[in-house]
Every structure is written in C-alpha cells, then in structure tokens.
Scaffold this motif. Structure first.
Motif, mmCIF file in Angstrom:
data_model
loop_
_atom_site.group_PDB
_atom_site.id
_atom_site.type_symbol
_atom_site.label_atom_id
_atom_site.label_comp_id
_atom_site.label_asym_id
_atom_site.label_seq_id
_atom_site.Cartn_x
_atom_site.Cartn_y
_atom_site.Cartn_z
ATOM 1 N N LEU A 12 0.862 -1.183 0.000
ATOM 2 C CA LEU A 12 0.000 0.000 0.000
ATOM 3 C C LEU A 12 0.894 1.226 0.000
ATOM 4 O O LEU A 12 1.854 1.304 0.771
ATOM 5 C CB LEU A 12 -0.875 0.023 1.251
ATOM 6 N N VAL A 13 0.571 2.178 -0.864
ATOM 7 C CA VAL A 13 1.250 3.466 -0.864
ATOM 8 C C VAL A 13 0.192 4.531 -0.660
ATOM 9 O O VAL A 13 -0.750 4.641 -1.447
ATOM 10 C CB VAL A 13 1.993 3.723 -2.200
ATOM 11 N N GLY A 46 3.805 -8.932 -6.752
ATOM 12 C CA GLY A 46 2.601 -8.752 -5.961
ATOM 13 C C GLY A 46 1.739 -7.622 -6.460
ATOM 14 O O GLY A 46 1.867 -7.162 -7.584
ATOM 15 N N GLU A 47 0.882 -7.170 -5.605
ATOM 16 C CA GLU A 47 -0.097 -6.142 -5.937
ATOM 17 C C GLU A 47 0.228 -4.868 -5.165
ATOM 18 O O GLU A 47 0.484 -4.918 -3.963
ATOM 19 C CB GLU A 47 -1.479 -6.657 -5.534
ATOM 20 N N ILE A 48 0.205 -3.744 -5.859
ATOM 21 C CA ILE A 48 0.430 -2.453 -5.211
ATOM 22 C C ILE A 48 -0.846 -1.633 -5.311
ATOM 23 O O ILE A 48 -1.375 -1.433 -6.402
ATOM 24 C CB ILE A 48 1.583 -1.665 -5.865
ATOM 25 N N SER A 71 -4.531 8.987 -12.458
ATOM 26 C CA SER A 71 -5.715 8.138 -12.531
ATOM 27 C C SER A 71 -5.614 7.139 -13.691
ATOM 28 O O SER A 71 -6.012 5.981 -13.561
ATOM 29 C CB SER A 71 -6.956 9.003 -12.683
ATOM 30 N N SER A 72 -5.042 7.575 -14.805
ATOM 31 C CA SER A 72 -4.948 6.708 -15.986
ATOM 32 C C SER A 72 -4.040 5.499 -15.760
ATOM 33 O O SER A 72 -4.154 4.498 -16.472
ATOM 34 C CB SER A 72 -4.469 7.504 -17.201
ATOM 35 N N ILE A 73 -3.153 5.567 -14.778
ATOM 36 C CA ILE A 73 -2.274 4.419 -14.508
ATOM 37 C C ILE A 73 -2.680 3.669 -13.233
ATOM 38 O O ILE A 73 -1.913 2.897 -12.678
ATOM 39 C CB ILE A 73 -0.784 4.831 -14.465
ATOM 40 N N GLY A 74 -3.902 3.937 -12.782
ATOM 41 C CA GLY A 74 -4.448 3.149 -11.678
ATOM 42 C C GLY A 74 -4.242 3.704 -10.288
ATOM 43 O O GLY A 74 -4.510 3.020 -9.304
ATOM 44 N N ILE A 75 -3.768 4.942 -10.185
ATOM 45 C CA ILE A 75 -3.618 5.563 -8.865
ATOM 46 C C ILE A 75 -4.990 6.081 -8.454
ATOM 47 O O ILE A 75 -5.616 6.846 -9.186
ATOM 48 C CB ILE A 75 -2.608 6.739 -8.904
ATOM 49 N N ALA A 98 2.939 -8.059 4.087
ATOM 50 C CA ALA A 98 2.488 -6.866 3.376
ATOM 51 C C ALA A 98 3.419 -5.692 3.695
ATOM 52 O O ALA A 98 4.067 -5.673 4.729
ATOM 53 C CB ALA A 98 1.061 -6.525 3.776
ATOM 54 N N THR A 99 3.448 -4.730 2.792
ATOM 55 C CA THR A 99 4.318 -3.561 2.935
ATOM 56 C C THR A 99 3.482 -2.300 2.841
ATOM 57 O O THR A 99 2.586 -2.217 2.000
ATOM 58 C CB THR A 99 5.374 -3.544 1.809
ATOM 59 N N MET A 100 3.787 -1.326 3.697
ATOM 60 C CA MET A 100 3.132 -0.018 3.628
ATOM 61 C C MET A 100 4.189 1.046 3.390
ATOM 62 O O MET A 100 5.266 0.998 3.983
ATOM 63 C CB MET A 100 2.432 0.324 4.937
ATOM 64 N N MET A 101 3.853 2.001 2.547
ATOM 65 C CA MET A 101 4.714 3.160 2.322
ATOM 66 C C MET A 101 3.831 4.391 2.460
ATOM 67 O O MET A 101 2.765 4.472 1.846
ATOM 68 C CB MET A 101 5.342 3.116 0.932
ATOM 69 N N VAL A 102 4.267 5.336 3.277
ATOM 70 C CA VAL A 102 3.555 6.599 3.443
ATOM 71 C C VAL A 102 4.474 7.709 2.951
ATOM 72 O O VAL A 102 5.619 7.810 3.382
ATOM 73 C CB VAL A 102 3.164 6.854 4.923
ATOM 74 N N ILE A 103 3.952 8.523 2.046
ATOM 75 C CA ILE A 103 4.704 9.656 1.518
ATOM 76 C C ILE A 103 3.980 10.903 1.991
ATOM 77 O O ILE A 103 2.845 11.165 1.587
ATOM 78 C CB ILE A 103 4.775 9.613 -0.021
#
Length: 130
Positions: A12-13, A46-48, A71-75, A98-103
């Motif tokens: 997850l980002v 995996g899945e992001i 949005s066009s690339i799935g964000i 699972a991995t989390m990234m917070v920006i």
C-alpha cells in the motif's frame, strides 16, 4: 522459488500529494515508476495499491492534468487529509508479508508515528499468537 514465496505479497502506498507534490518539470509516470521501484520485489510479484490524497486535488502543481495522468495508470485519488483509518483498514485485510509506504511531510509523519507503532505492535502480537 523466491518468486512463488512472494506471489501473494501486497503493498500500500498512501501519498499526500499536497504535502509532497510532483516537482515542476517531472513526469508523473516517472515519479510513480520510482515509487514502485522503491518497493522492489512487490512491484514484480505482488499487488500495489496506491492512493494520492489531498485536501484539494485540483490545486496541486499540475492540477487536473497530473490527476488525470495518475488516474490513468491506476492511482486512486482521494480528497481529504486524514488517512490514518485507511492504514488500519488495509493492515487488517492484508497481513504480513504486506508492505506499507507513506509519503508525506515531516510534520505529518510525526503526527502519524503513534499509528505506525500501533500497527507494528498489532503485527508482532499476531505473530506471537500463531
């Protein structure tokens, strides 16, 4: 063998795009690619799930054009600024590895530190129970 081990790994980002906008002159596609690259193996196997979050997404540098590209690339795009509950919900549905990234900005990450500690504690407690 390693590929099969990590096949189910998810990431997850959550990206506060108001506090950490795409710098002027930088291509949104390249910025997203670098974020995905930072996640390493997850990106390949995996899945992001990535969300750009902001109080007023049309007022970020690049405005609607940047939002359209992301949005066009799935964000996924989310209006708002409080993503603490999103972290808890995602962590509950996606156990380790699972991995989390917070920006986000320095100040906001300081505010988020107790949440991240709670999540880490929950993961360690779950491991002890199994």
């Amino acid at each position: 063998m390693a590929t099969q081990q990590h096949r189910g790994e998810k990431a997850l980002v959550l990206w506060d795009i108001n506090n950490c906008p795409i710098p002027d002159g930088h291509d949104p596609f390249m910025v997203v690619h670098r974020i995905q690259t930072a996640l390493g193996l997850v990106r390949r196997c995996g899945e992001i799930s990535m969300s750009a979050i902001g109080n007023n997404l049309t007022k970020i540098p690049g405005g609607e054009d940047v939002m359209r590209k992301l949005s066009s690339i799935g964000i996924s795009l989310k209006n708002g600024h409080d993503y603490q509950e999103d972290l808890y919900d995602w962590a509950e549905k996606n156990p380790p590895p699972a991995t989390m990234m917070v920006i986000d900005g320095h100040e906001q990450l300081g505010w988020l530190a107790p949440t991240l500690c709670d999540l880490e504690h929950d993961v360690l407690t779950a491991r002890v129970k199994t």
